[in-house]
Scaffold this active site. Sequence first.
Site, PDB file in Angstrom:
ATOM      1  CD  GLU A  17      -2.650   1.312   2.663  1.00 54.45           C
ATOM      2  OE1 GLU A  17      -3.513   1.090   2.979  1.00 54.45           O
ATOM      3  OE2 GLU A  17      -1.927   2.527   3.460  1.00 54.45           O
ATOM      4  CD  GLU A 158     -15.973  -3.224  12.715  1.00 48.66           C
ATOM      5  OE1 GLU A 158     -16.540  -2.687  13.426  1.00 48.66           O
ATOM      6  OE2 GLU A 158     -15.970  -2.835  11.171  1.00 48.66           O
TER       7      GLU A 158
END
Length: 290
Positions: A17, A158
């Site tokens: 990334e 979540e």
Amino acid sequence: MRIADLLARSRPSISFEFMAPRDESEVDVLERTVAALAGHAPDWVSVTYRVRTGEKTLELVTRIKRHYHIEAMAHLTCANTADRTRQILNWMEREGVANVLALRGDPPTTGEPFTPADPQLTHASDLIRLVRGSGYRFGIGAACSTEKHPESPDVEHEFQYLQLKVESGADFLITQLFFDNRFYFDLVARARAAGIKVPIVPGLMPVPSRRSLALMTTMSGASVPAALQGAIDEASDDDAIRALGVRHCIAQCAELLEAGVPGLHFYTFNRARAPIAILAALRGQQLIAS
Ligand code: FAD
């Protein structure tokens, strides 16, 4: 090429990334990092998105694809209206971008609530539905937490939204950073038990410094194992911390590879040295191809 197809190959994918530059002062370091890591033949890379630097994300993604011939994915967040989001997606499609990481996005100021630009786009699953439902042919990735997201009451909460992201059309997931593989293995076991079949790529951060570690753990909700935290507390300076971070990450990667993960995704913070050292060690242990 769709990243989900790269992740379906028999050998684990290696990916990095990069952070889109916030201003001109960050461009040189980023360029050198991209060039250095491109030399390590990643299977794909991704570029972060911030609303103020959105064009830089798209420029960098297309440049990496054209110049280095590496599959590059653009991150996209709910920071724009639905109309503006479609304009960005149209632009990406014209430029040949094949993959989008659909995210809610961080709030512009850490600790403040995220304010969506459009009531239709308040969560990542809304963005995923917009991309899938508008007839685009992008591969779609989504983020997932291995531990409790800072805004969630618990991991169950979540997990229900993770399922929603996959049902909405995400075809692979990348985890938030974590320092204890147990959290990743638990998440994958839970996902498989719930019938989620998409690849779940572990996101790894070699600790860059005491300050960055504190910021990243606050933002992500990741916990630091006591032994690692103790060693960091005793380290004399950031060089010693970086060396510790690299050693810890090598051990994490070795265990993940032995468990058969689909890939390793490195949060580089636009620095090449730590990922290069980690890959060299994994090659030395013959855990990844030379
Ligand atoms: P969501 O899935 O929308 O989750 C956000 C919160 O809302 C969670 O607490 C979740 O439980 C809750 N939630 C989700 N859906 C619902 C719903 N339908 N109803 C009620 N609550 C819900 N940030 C950036 O700004 N730019 C980037 O480029 C970027 N890249 C990233 C890359 C990766 C691999 C990862 C893991 C994170 C990245 N982030 C980035 C950070 C990310 O945006 C934050 O972690 C953000 O807090 C959550 O994003 P999400 O996509 O998981 O959001």
